[in-house]
Design an enzyme around this catalytic site. Sequence first.
Site, mmCIF file in Angstrom:
data_model
loop_
_atom_site.group_PDB
_atom_site.id
_atom_site.type_symbol
_atom_site.label_atom_id
_atom_site.label_comp_id
_atom_site.label_asym_id
_atom_site.label_seq_id
_atom_site.Cartn_x
_atom_site.Cartn_y
_atom_site.Cartn_z
ATOM 1 N N GLY A 227 -5.024 1.038 11.017
ATOM 2 C CA GLY A 227 -5.124 2.407 10.529
ATOM 3 C C GLY A 227 -4.304 3.359 11.372
ATOM 4 N N GLU A 268 -4.709 -5.387 13.572
ATOM 5 C CA GLU A 268 -4.079 -5.921 12.355
ATOM 6 C C GLU A 268 -3.363 -4.819 11.588
ATOM 7 O OE1 GLU A 268 -7.620 -7.815 10.809
ATOM 8 O OE2 GLU A 268 -8.217 -5.913 9.923
ATOM 9 N N PRO A 269 -2.271 -4.325 12.124
ATOM 10 C CA PRO A 269 -1.545 -3.243 11.468
ATOM 11 C C PRO A 269 -0.728 -3.720 10.272
ATOM 12 C CG PRO A 269 -0.385 -3.936 13.442
ATOM 13 C CD PRO A 269 -1.669 -4.724 13.402
ATOM 14 N N GLY A 270 -0.693 -2.883 9.253
ATOM 15 C CA GLY A 270 0.228 -3.073 8.144
ATOM 16 C C GLY A 270 1.322 -2.013 8.254
ATOM 17 N N ARG A 307 2.615 5.762 -4.121
ATOM 18 C CA ARG A 307 1.867 6.506 -3.105
ATOM 19 C C ARG A 307 1.837 8.019 -3.328
ATOM 20 N NH1 ARG A 307 2.534 6.723 1.663
ATOM 21 N NH2 ARG A 307 0.443 6.329 2.404
ATOM 22 N N TYR A 311 -1.988 8.787 -3.777
ATOM 23 C CA TYR A 311 -2.643 9.289 -2.560
ATOM 24 C C TYR A 311 -2.170 10.689 -2.176
ATOM 25 C CZ TYR A 311 -3.336 4.217 -1.806
ATOM 26 O OH TYR A 311 -3.648 2.891 -1.929
ATOM 27 N N CYS A 337 6.996 7.905 -18.321
ATOM 28 C CA CYS A 337 6.520 8.879 -19.296
ATOM 29 C C CYS A 337 5.090 9.313 -19.018
ATOM 30 C CB CYS A 337 6.723 8.355 -20.695
ATOM 31 S SG CYS A 337 8.472 8.445 -21.097
ATOM 32 N N GLU A 338 4.911 9.973 -17.936
ATOM 33 C CA GLU A 338 3.761 10.807 -17.592
ATOM 34 C C GLU A 338 4.167 11.507 -16.311
ATOM 35 O OE1 GLU A 338 0.320 8.807 -15.356
ATOM 36 O OE2 GLU A 338 0.870 7.361 -16.907
ATOM 37 N N TYR A 365 3.201 -0.616 1.356
ATOM 38 C CA TYR A 365 2.552 -0.232 0.098
ATOM 39 C C TYR A 365 3.543 0.383 -0.887
ATOM 40 C CZ TYR A 365 -1.192 -1.005 3.379
ATOM 41 O OH TYR A 365 -1.986 -1.563 4.347
HETATM 42 C C1 LIG Z 1 -5.204 -2.837 4.674
HETATM 43 C C2 LIG Z 1 -5.826 -3.425 5.856
HETATM 44 C C3 LIG Z 1 -5.224 -3.280 7.115
HETATM 45 C C4 LIG Z 1 -3.938 -2.498 7.332
HETATM 46 O O1 LIG Z 1 -4.086 -1.125 7.270
HETATM 47 P P1 LIG Z 1 -2.821 -0.200 7.625
HETATM 48 O O2 LIG Z 1 -3.288 1.180 7.436
HETATM 49 O O3 LIG Z 1 -1.710 -0.568 6.695
HETATM 50 O O4 LIG Z 1 -2.419 -0.495 9.023
HETATM 51 C C5 LIG Z 1 -5.827 -3.907 8.179
HETATM 52 N N1 LIG Z 1 -6.972 -4.622 8.033
HETATM 53 C C6 LIG Z 1 -7.576 -4.796 6.847
HETATM 54 C C7 LIG Z 1 -8.807 -5.607 6.746
HETATM 55 C C8 LIG Z 1 -7.034 -4.194 5.719
HETATM 56 O O5 LIG Z 1 -7.646 -4.348 4.546
#
Ligand SMILES: *Cc1c(COP(=O)(O)O)cnc(C)c1O
Length: 410
Positions: A227, A268-270, A307, A311, A337-338, A365
């Site tokens: 997060g 666990e970063p995305g 996004r 969001y 078309c919206e 994302y």
């Molecule tokens: C989506 C998710 C993440 C990654 O969140 P980010 O905001 O992209 O860093 C990490 N852990 C879990 C379990 C998730 O579902």
Amino acid sequence: MELVNGIYQIGGIPVLDICKEFGTPVYVYDASIIERQYNKLMNAFPNKNMKISYACKALTNINILKFIKNLGAKIDTVSIQEVQLSLKAGFEVQNIMYTPNCVNIDEIIRAVDLGVQINIDNISILEQFGHLYGNTYPVCIRINPHIMAGGNKKISTGHIDSKFGISIYQLRHLERVVASNNIKINGLHMHTGSDILDAEVFLRGAEILFEAARSFKELEFMDFGSGFKVKYSPEDNTTDIEELGEKLGTRFNEFCKEYGRDLTIMFEPGKYLVSESGWLFVRTNVIKQTTSTVFAGVDSGQNHLIRPMMYDAYHHITNVSNPNGIQRIYTVVGYICETDTFGWDRKLNEVREGDILVLHNAGAYGYSMSSNYNSRYKPAEVLIHNGKAKLIRRRETMEDLLATQVEVEL
Ligand SMILES: *Cc1c(COP(=O)(O)O)cnc(C)c1O
């Protein structure tokens, strides 16, 4: 992306050349930025047992998975299909974490059969898991620490109304289920949302996990989720990773002493790994002046990057075709078309029909949430790696759109 002698480049390659070669719309990723982010996070923590697990739902192109694996990362998956993709990318089973929510026990059994680390987030499934495996298959538990965090409600997962995790207030019940089924708990996990600015939020969550850890004597790791906030707009603040590493890393080492064992600290970063590494390049189809607004209409839309509409996310936009043009105000919209807006009232260097615009921070994302809405093809994906632009996903065709459809006699 840098502006060098009036030409926008990524990794030394002019972006207009990339668009000419691969067409638009196109997602472009810079591998060196993913590596930079990985190293920044690793280096911020003083812990010797530190692991980053890439939350792959952010961007699942197999080449990206392989690249991140080669950096030394583990991988976090949320569906059995992501588990399968990770295996295909070459991750070893002990480096795959499977953190599903509201899946059937059958999917968890499939993941056990594959041999990956399971992370369970509700008591009902934990009980069923215990009946099946007892202490023969160690499992991690996702705790909901009930912390309100995250950019907005859709992406906050740790609050009281959230569907995620086992409530910390159910700890006593959890202990009963674990003890009576003789379940071996090897990890505790939390993930409280996305776009969390404040390091204190992680520290508060961590204290709650440390407290809960007293109930589980066989832990091997603790996973503090993700997060981390990244910079979407030039005015945005970001999570201070150095401060977080210093404070949480130090506190974690203290905790390990109290606990009596050196545990692994995991994140666990995305977004943090891939957001800034990606751009979505689009072509301006039409400049449309209405009574109130100048629209720049482009050859993409919410089908490719949802996004902004989903969001209210801000994605910075640049006109890469006209770096020296005078600045004017545009509302950049897609061709769906919206109502399909990428950015309202943006100051851009004068946009002419045919100009290439770029949406920044599109690595996370972006493609992974794209769709075929309006029967449009999904874009191509290109990876910049070692000074070369490589096609890592071709643009779709009509055959792709029809591939899963079954025509019947009518
Ligand atoms: C989506 C998710 C993440 C990654 O969140 P980010 O905001 O992209 O860093 C990490 N852990 C879990 C379990 C998730 O579902």
